[in-house]
Write a protein that holds these residues in place. Structure first.
Motif, PDB file in Angstrom:
ATOM      1  N   LYS A  46       0.845  -1.190   0.000  1.00  0.00           N
ATOM      2  CA  LYS A  46       0.000   0.000   0.000  1.00  0.00           C
ATOM      3  C   LYS A  46       0.881   1.241   0.000  1.00  0.00           C
ATOM      4  N   VAL A  68       0.753   5.386   0.173  1.00  0.00           N
ATOM      5  CA  VAL A  68      -0.096   6.518   0.518  1.00  0.00           C
ATOM      6  C   VAL A  68       0.745   7.785   0.466  1.00  0.00           C
ATOM      7  N   ARG A  74      -4.130  10.286  -6.500  1.00  0.00           N
ATOM      8  CA  ARG A  74      -5.217   9.316  -6.648  1.00  0.00           C
ATOM      9  C   ARG A  74      -5.415   8.934  -8.110  1.00  0.00           C
ATOM     10  N   ASP A 119      -3.335   5.631  -2.928  1.00  0.00           N
ATOM     11  CA  ASP A 119      -4.058   6.393  -1.920  1.00  0.00           C
ATOM     12  C   ASP A 119      -3.339   7.714  -1.665  1.00  0.00           C
ATOM     13  N   LYS A 142      -3.932  11.505   0.865  1.00  0.00           N
ATOM     14  CA  LYS A 142      -4.762  12.256   1.805  1.00  0.00           C
ATOM     15  C   LYS A 142      -3.937  13.368   2.413  1.00  0.00           C
TER      16      LYS A 142
END
Length: 319
Positions: free
Chosen positions: A190, A192, A211, A216, A218
C-alpha cells in the motif's frame, strides 16, 4: 452502528470516573488502555535531510543527543514485541528519515519475520527512494504500507515547505518509479502520499493527482507538535483547537535510539521521558506508576504535570 463504533474507539482507564455505575458502564462500552502498546515506533537512527516548515526537527536536532540504535537493543525490542504478540503496527522510524538508515529494509524484514501479525509501516519523505532502494523493496517487500510525506504537487510550494536538501523533481520521479514498480512486482504494498494542509500548498490538487496515479492520498490537518513549533499560526488554514481527543499516549509507544521511551512522537526535545527500555522492558516502562498516572490525568483533563499535551493544538477545517 456508526455511533457505537465511534464510542468504542474511545479509550478508558478504570478508576477515572469516581461514580461506580459510570465506571462500570465505561468498562463495558469503551476500549481499555492496553497493558502493552498496540503501536510501537522505533528510532533506528537520528537525522533527516528535510527541514519541513511545520516540524520541530530543524531546531531540535542540535539540542538533543544524536546516534544510532545498537543492533542488540533493536533485537531486544523486537523480541519483547514478539513475546507479547499483541502489537498491531511496528514502525522502525521516529522523528527521522528512515531511509537514511541503509539497513532499514533488513530491519523491517526482521520485524516482519518475528512479529508476523503486526503490520510493518514506514513514513518517508521520498527523497531516498533511489532505483536500487525501490528494487530492494519491491522484490522482497516486508511492508504493509509505505507513507510518503510530500508537500504539494508544485515545485515552489513543495520546496518552500519541505526545505533541506529536498528537490521536487527528484522526489516526484522517485515516487512515480515506486508506483510503477509496485504495480509490477509488489501489488500488495500500500502506497499513501500524505501531506499536511497549510496555506503554502494546494492539498486538494495534490491529493487528486496521486489518486489519479492509482495510489491512496490524503492530507492531515496541521498541528503544533505539542507546542514545539512556532509556525502554526502562520500556516494554519482552519480553526485552532486544543488537541484533547488524541489517543497517542493511550496506545502507542515511542522509543528513541538510546532506548528512552517518550510520551509522544511530538516530543522532539525529550521533555517527557517515561523510562529506558535498554535497562527495563517495554512493559515495565509502559505500566510504570508514572506512565499510568499521566494517562489517568489526561483522561480526567488534568494536564498540570503534562506540558506537552497542555500546549498541543490542532487545526480543524472551517467547513
Amino acid at each position: 452502528m456508526s455511533l457505537l463504533r465511534k464510542w468504542r474507539k474511545n479509550f478508558y482507564m478504570p478508576g477515572v470516573d469516581t461514580r461506580w455505575w459510570a465506571d462500570a458502564l465505561k468498562r463495558a462500552a469503551c476500549r481499555p488502555t492496553p497493558s502493552f502498546p498496540r503501536m510501537i515506533q522505533i528510532q533506528t537512527r537520528t537525522g533527516c535531510n528535510g527541514a519541513c516548515v511545520f516540524c520541530p526537527y530543524p531546531d531540535a536536532h542540535d539540542k538533543v543527543p544524536k546516534g544510532r540504535m545498537t543492533d542488540a537493543l533493536f533485537e531486544k525490542i523486537v523480541d519483547e514485541i514478539a513475546r507479547h504478540n499483541v502489537t498491531r503496527r511496528v514502525s522502525p522510524y521516529l522523528m527521522n528519515e528512515p531511509f537514511l538508515d541503509a539497513t532499514i529494509l533488513d530491519k523491517a524484514r526482521r520485524v516482519k519475520k518475528r512479529v508476523p501479525k503486526a503490520s510493518v509501516v514506514l513514513t518517508t519523505n521520498g527523497s531516498m527512494l533511489s532505483e536500487a532502494v525501490v528494487d530492494n523493496l519491491v522484490h522482497d517487500n516486508p511492508l504493509r504500507a509505505l507513507y510518503i510525506s510530500m508537500q504539494g504537487i508544485e515545485k515552489a510550494p513543495y520546496e518552500a515547505s519541505m526545505r533541506g536538501a529536498l528537490v521536487f523533481e527528484k522526489t516526484k520521479e522517485n515516487v512515480e518509479r515506486l508506483i510503477d514498480k509496485r504495480n509490477q512486482y509488489a501489488p500488495n504494498l500500500k502506497i499513501v502520499v500524505t501531506m499536511v494542509k497549510t496555506n503554502r500548498i494546494d492539498a486538494e490538487k495534490a491529493v487528486a493527482y496521486w489518486r489519479a496515479r492509482g495510489v491512496d492520498s490524503k492530507y492531515t490537518m496541521l498541528e503544533n507538535r505539542g507546542g514545539n513549533t512556532d509556525t502554526f499560526e502562520g500556516l494554519n488554514v482552519g480553526t485552532k483547537r486544543v488537541f484533547r481527543d488524541c489517543v497517542r499516549l493511550l496506545k502507542n509507544a515511542y522509543i528513541l535510539f538510546n532506548g528512552d521511551l517518550i510520551l509522544c512522537c511530538t516530543d522532539y526535545y525529550k521533555t517527557m521521558v517515561l523510562g529506558n527500555v535498554e535497562h527495563a522492558t517495554i512493559a515495565e516502562v509502559w505500566n510504570s506508576e508514572s506512565a499510568r498516572a499521566l494517562r489517568h490525568d489526561f483522561l480526567r483533563g488534568d494536564l498540570s504535570r503534562n506540558p506537552l499535551c497542555a500546549e498541543c493544538y490542532v487545526s480543524t477545517p472551517d467547513d
